[in-house]
Design a protein around this motif. Sequence first.
Motif, PDB file in Angstrom:
ATOM      1  N   GLY A 113     -61.645 -84.161   4.256  1.00 32.31           N
ATOM      2  CA  GLY A 113     -62.673 -84.109   5.342  1.00 32.31           C
ATOM      3  C   GLY A 113     -63.824 -84.577   4.640  1.00 32.31           C
ATOM      4  N   TRP A 114     -65.085 -83.810   5.443  1.00 34.54           N
ATOM      5  CA  TRP A 114     -66.509 -83.564   4.801  1.00 34.54           C
ATOM      6  C   TRP A 114     -67.174 -82.493   5.047  1.00 34.54           C
ATOM      7  CZ3 TRP A 114     -68.757 -83.683   9.789  1.00 34.54           C
ATOM      8  CH2 TRP A 114     -68.883 -83.789  10.083  1.00 34.54           C
ATOM      9  N   PHE A 115     -68.301 -82.570   5.026  1.00 27.15           N
ATOM     10  CA  PHE A 115     -69.201 -81.269   5.294  1.00 27.15           C
ATOM     11  C   PHE A 115     -70.355 -81.867   5.666  1.00 27.15           C
ATOM     12  CE2 PHE A 115     -65.836 -78.751   3.344  1.00 27.15           C
ATOM     13  CZ  PHE A 115     -66.593 -77.281   3.830  1.00 27.15           C
ATOM     14  N   ASP A 116     -70.917 -81.425   6.068  1.00 28.75           N
ATOM     15  CA  ASP A 116     -72.545 -82.334   6.568  1.00 28.75           C
ATOM     16  C   ASP A 116     -73.332 -80.741   6.518  1.00 28.75           C
ATOM     17  OD1 ASP A 116     -71.863 -84.532   7.156  1.00 28.75           O
ATOM     18  OD2 ASP A 116     -72.313 -84.209   9.215  1.00 28.75           O
ATOM     19  N   TYR A 117     -74.251 -80.747   5.230  1.00 32.56           N
ATOM     20  CA  TYR A 117     -75.409 -79.544   4.673  1.00 32.56           C
ATOM     21  C   TYR A 117     -76.999 -79.881   5.246  1.00 32.56           C
ATOM     22  CZ  TYR A 117     -71.475 -78.354   1.570  1.00 32.56           C
ATOM     23  OH  TYR A 117     -70.105 -77.083   1.473  1.00 32.56           O
ATOM     24  N   ALA A 118     -77.129 -78.762   5.490  1.00 35.89           N
ATOM     25  CA  ALA A 118     -78.954 -78.776   5.814  1.00 35.89           C
ATOM     26  C   ALA A 118     -79.704 -78.175   4.821  1.00 35.89           C
ATOM     27  CB  ALA A 118     -79.214 -78.427   7.415  1.00 35.89           C
ATOM     28  N   ILE A 119     -81.088 -78.050   4.305  1.00 35.36           N
ATOM     29  CA  ILE A 119     -81.228 -77.616   3.698  1.00 35.36           C
ATOM     30  C   ILE A 119     -82.331 -76.391   4.757  1.00 35.36           C
ATOM     31  CG2 ILE A 119     -83.162 -78.651   3.184  1.00 35.36           C
ATOM     32  CD1 ILE A 119     -83.025 -77.485   0.489  1.00 35.36           C
ATOM     33  N   ILE A 120     -82.280 -75.410   4.486  1.00 35.07           N
ATOM     34  CA  ILE A 120     -83.292 -74.281   5.072  1.00 35.07           C
ATOM     35  C   ILE A 120     -84.322 -73.985   4.291  1.00 35.07           C
ATOM     36  CG2 ILE A 120     -81.489 -73.931   6.807  1.00 35.07           C
ATOM     37  CD1 ILE A 120     -80.941 -70.942   5.219  1.00 35.07           C
ATOM     38  N   ASP A 121     -85.114 -73.892   4.821  1.00 40.91           N
ATOM     39  CA  ASP A 121     -86.652 -71.698   4.248  1.00 40.91           C
ATOM     40  C   ASP A 121     -85.933 -71.149   4.422  1.00 40.91           C
ATOM     41  OD1 ASP A 121     -88.580 -70.664   4.298  1.00 40.91           O
ATOM     42  OD2 ASP A 121     -89.966 -71.923   4.303  1.00 40.91           O
ATOM     43  N   MET A 122     -86.054 -70.660   3.467  1.00 40.11           N
ATOM     44  CA  MET A 122     -85.518 -69.083   3.249  1.00 40.11           C
ATOM     45  C   MET A 122     -85.835 -68.183   3.788  1.00 40.11           C
ATOM     46  SD  MET A 122     -82.986 -69.452   0.676  1.00 40.11           S
ATOM     47  CE  MET A 122     -82.899 -67.095   0.152  1.00 40.11           C
ATOM     48  N   GLN A 123     -87.589 -68.430   3.620  1.00 40.42           N
ATOM     49  CA  GLN A 123     -88.417 -67.654   4.425  1.00 40.42           C
ATOM     50  C   GLN A 123     -88.040 -67.706   5.737  1.00 40.42           C
ATOM     51  OE1 GLN A 123     -90.952 -65.398   3.053  1.00 40.42           O
ATOM     52  NE2 GLN A 123     -90.927 -65.934   1.074  1.00 40.42           N
ATOM     53  N   THR A 124     -87.976 -68.312   6.615  1.00 43.65           N
ATOM     54  CA  THR A 124     -88.056 -68.420   8.297  1.00 43.65           C
ATOM     55  C   THR A 124     -86.587 -68.301   8.703  1.00 43.65           C
ATOM     56  OG1 THR A 124     -88.459 -71.218   8.482  1.00 43.65           O
ATOM     57  CG2 THR A 124     -89.747 -69.258   8.032  1.00 43.65           C
ATOM     58  N   GLY A 125     -85.411 -69.724   7.668  1.00 44.94           N
ATOM     59  CA  GLY A 125     -84.435 -69.100   8.108  1.00 44.94           C
ATOM     60  C   GLY A 125     -84.123 -71.138   8.917  1.00 44.94           C
ATOM     61  N   ARG A 126     -85.341 -71.563   9.121  1.00 44.63           N
ATOM     62  CA  ARG A 126     -84.712 -72.827  10.020  1.00 44.63           C
ATOM     63  C   ARG A 126     -85.101 -74.137   8.840  1.00 44.63           C
ATOM     64  NH1 ARG A 126     -87.178 -72.157  14.606  1.00 44.63           N
ATOM     65  NH2 ARG A 126     -88.202 -74.571  14.510  1.00 44.63           N
ATOM     66  N   GLY A 127     -84.449 -75.618   9.463  1.00 41.07           N
ATOM     67  CA  GLY A 127     -84.138 -76.331   8.654  1.00 41.07           C
ATOM     68  C   GLY A 127     -85.887 -77.047   8.334  1.00 41.07           C
ATOM     69  N   THR A 128     -85.717 -77.536   6.822  1.00 43.97           N
ATOM     70  CA  THR A 128     -86.414 -78.571   6.537  1.00 43.97           C
ATOM     71  C   THR A 128     -86.329 -79.374   5.471  1.00 43.97           C
ATOM     72  OG1 THR A 128     -89.090 -77.392   4.891  1.00 43.97           O
ATOM     73  CG2 THR A 128     -86.554 -76.296   4.526  1.00 43.97           C
ATOM     74  N   LYS A 129     -87.167 -79.871   4.826  1.00 45.44           N
ATOM     75  CA  LYS A 129     -87.126 -81.540   5.047  1.00 45.44           C
ATOM     76  C   LYS A 129     -86.947 -80.910   2.733  1.00 45.44           C
ATOM     77  CE  LYS A 129     -90.204 -84.033   7.111  1.00 45.44           C
ATOM     78  NZ  LYS A 129     -91.372 -85.407   6.983  1.00 45.44           N
ATOM     79  N   ILE A 130     -85.550 -81.564   2.471  1.00 45.70           N
ATOM     80  CA  ILE A 130     -85.324 -81.529   1.794  1.00 45.70           C
ATOM     81  C   ILE A 130     -86.217 -82.013   0.331  1.00 45.70           C
ATOM     82  CG2 ILE A 130     -83.367 -82.204  -0.395  1.00 45.70           C
ATOM     83  CD1 ILE A 130     -81.665 -82.912   1.915  1.00 45.70           C
ATOM     84  N   PRO A 131     -87.145 -81.742  -0.981  1.00 45.82           N
ATOM     85  CA  PRO A 131     -88.365 -82.717  -1.776  1.00 45.82           C
ATOM     86  C   PRO A 131     -87.265 -83.318  -1.993  1.00 45.82           C
ATOM     87  CG  PRO A 131     -87.091 -80.305  -1.829  1.00 45.82           C
ATOM     88  CD  PRO A 131     -86.686 -80.611  -1.282  1.00 45.82           C
ATOM     89  N   GLU A 132     -88.363 -85.080  -2.451  1.00 44.00           N
ATOM     90  CA  GLU A 132     -87.847 -86.028  -3.227  1.00 44.00           C
ATOM     91  C   GLU A 132     -87.342 -85.726  -4.292  1.00 44.00           C
ATOM     92  OE1 GLU A 132     -86.861 -89.922  -2.589  1.00 44.00           O
ATOM     93  OE2 GLU A 132     -87.757 -88.654  -0.899  1.00 44.00           O
ATOM     94  N   ASP A 133     -87.694 -84.592  -5.095  1.00 41.45           N
ATOM     95  CA  ASP A 133     -87.161 -84.824  -6.875  1.00 41.45           C
ATOM     96  C   ASP A 133     -85.504 -84.261  -6.524  1.00 41.45           C
ATOM     97  OD1 ASP A 133     -88.222 -82.018  -5.741  1.00 41.45           O
ATOM     98  OD2 ASP A 133     -87.366 -81.752  -8.124  1.00 41.45           O
ATOM     99  N   VAL A 134     -85.382 -83.660  -5.690  1.00 40.43           N
ATOM    100  CA  VAL A 134     -83.962 -83.234  -5.441  1.00 40.43           C
ATOM    101  C   VAL A 134     -83.508 -84.339  -4.769  1.00 40.43           C
ATOM    102  CG1 VAL A 134     -82.362 -81.677  -3.881  1.00 40.43           C
ATOM    103  CG2 VAL A 134     -84.894 -80.361  -4.489  1.00 40.43           C
ATOM    104  N   ILE A 135     -83.410 -85.075  -3.653  1.00 38.01           N
ATOM    105  CA  ILE A 135     -82.870 -86.609  -3.166  1.00 38.01           C
ATOM    106  C   ILE A 135     -82.291 -86.952  -4.127  1.00 38.01           C
ATOM    107  CG2 ILE A 135     -83.305 -88.452  -1.669  1.00 38.01           C
ATOM    108  CD1 ILE A 135     -84.505 -86.360   0.346  1.00 38.01           C
ATOM    109  N   THR A 136     -83.531 -87.507  -5.151  1.00 34.33           N
ATOM    110  CA  THR A 136     -83.541 -88.300  -6.867  1.00 34.33           C
ATOM    111  C   THR A 136     -83.007 -87.571  -7.430  1.00 34.33           C
ATOM    112  OG1 THR A 136     -85.904 -88.821  -6.284  1.00 34.33           O
ATOM    113  CG2 THR A 136     -85.734 -89.167  -8.341  1.00 34.33           C
TER     114      THR A 136
END
Length: 140
Positions: A113-136
């Motif tokens: 199967g599969w998992f869809d993961y989102a990245i969150i800002d741990m201070q706010t608990g809200r979704g945020t953008k994945i830093p470009e260096d992480v994607i790379t």
Amino acid sequence: MNTLNTYSSFETEHRVRPDDIDMFNHVHSSKYMDYVMAARYEQMDRNYGMAMEKFMERGFGWVVRAVQLNYKRPLLMGDYFFVKTGIAQIDERGCRVNFTITNKATQKVCCDGWFDYAIIDMQTGRGTKIPEDVITHYQI
């Protein structure tokens, strides 16, 4: 999501423990999610060189947004098995990780199967953008 890149897959070996077994004498369905999560945690450190702790130090966390499990055949007490995972897609909002759980002795797929993961800002608990260096970094 970016589907043009090819990503690596990694494999982790585990063994079914007594507390994984349900009343039908096979692995309870919820444990398959645990197996994938444990394998990803290990693979983030060992294979990607970017452990979950490094994300947390930067104020980020990963959460499961959606999951699909396709059960094929049971795992039983004492069975050794492999959890193979790999990023299928990644973009600034999250990633999809495909997985396969294979019985080591029979070489037959027990679950995939599969998992869809989102990245969150741990201070706010809200979704945020994945830093470009992480994607790379994860495009290995």
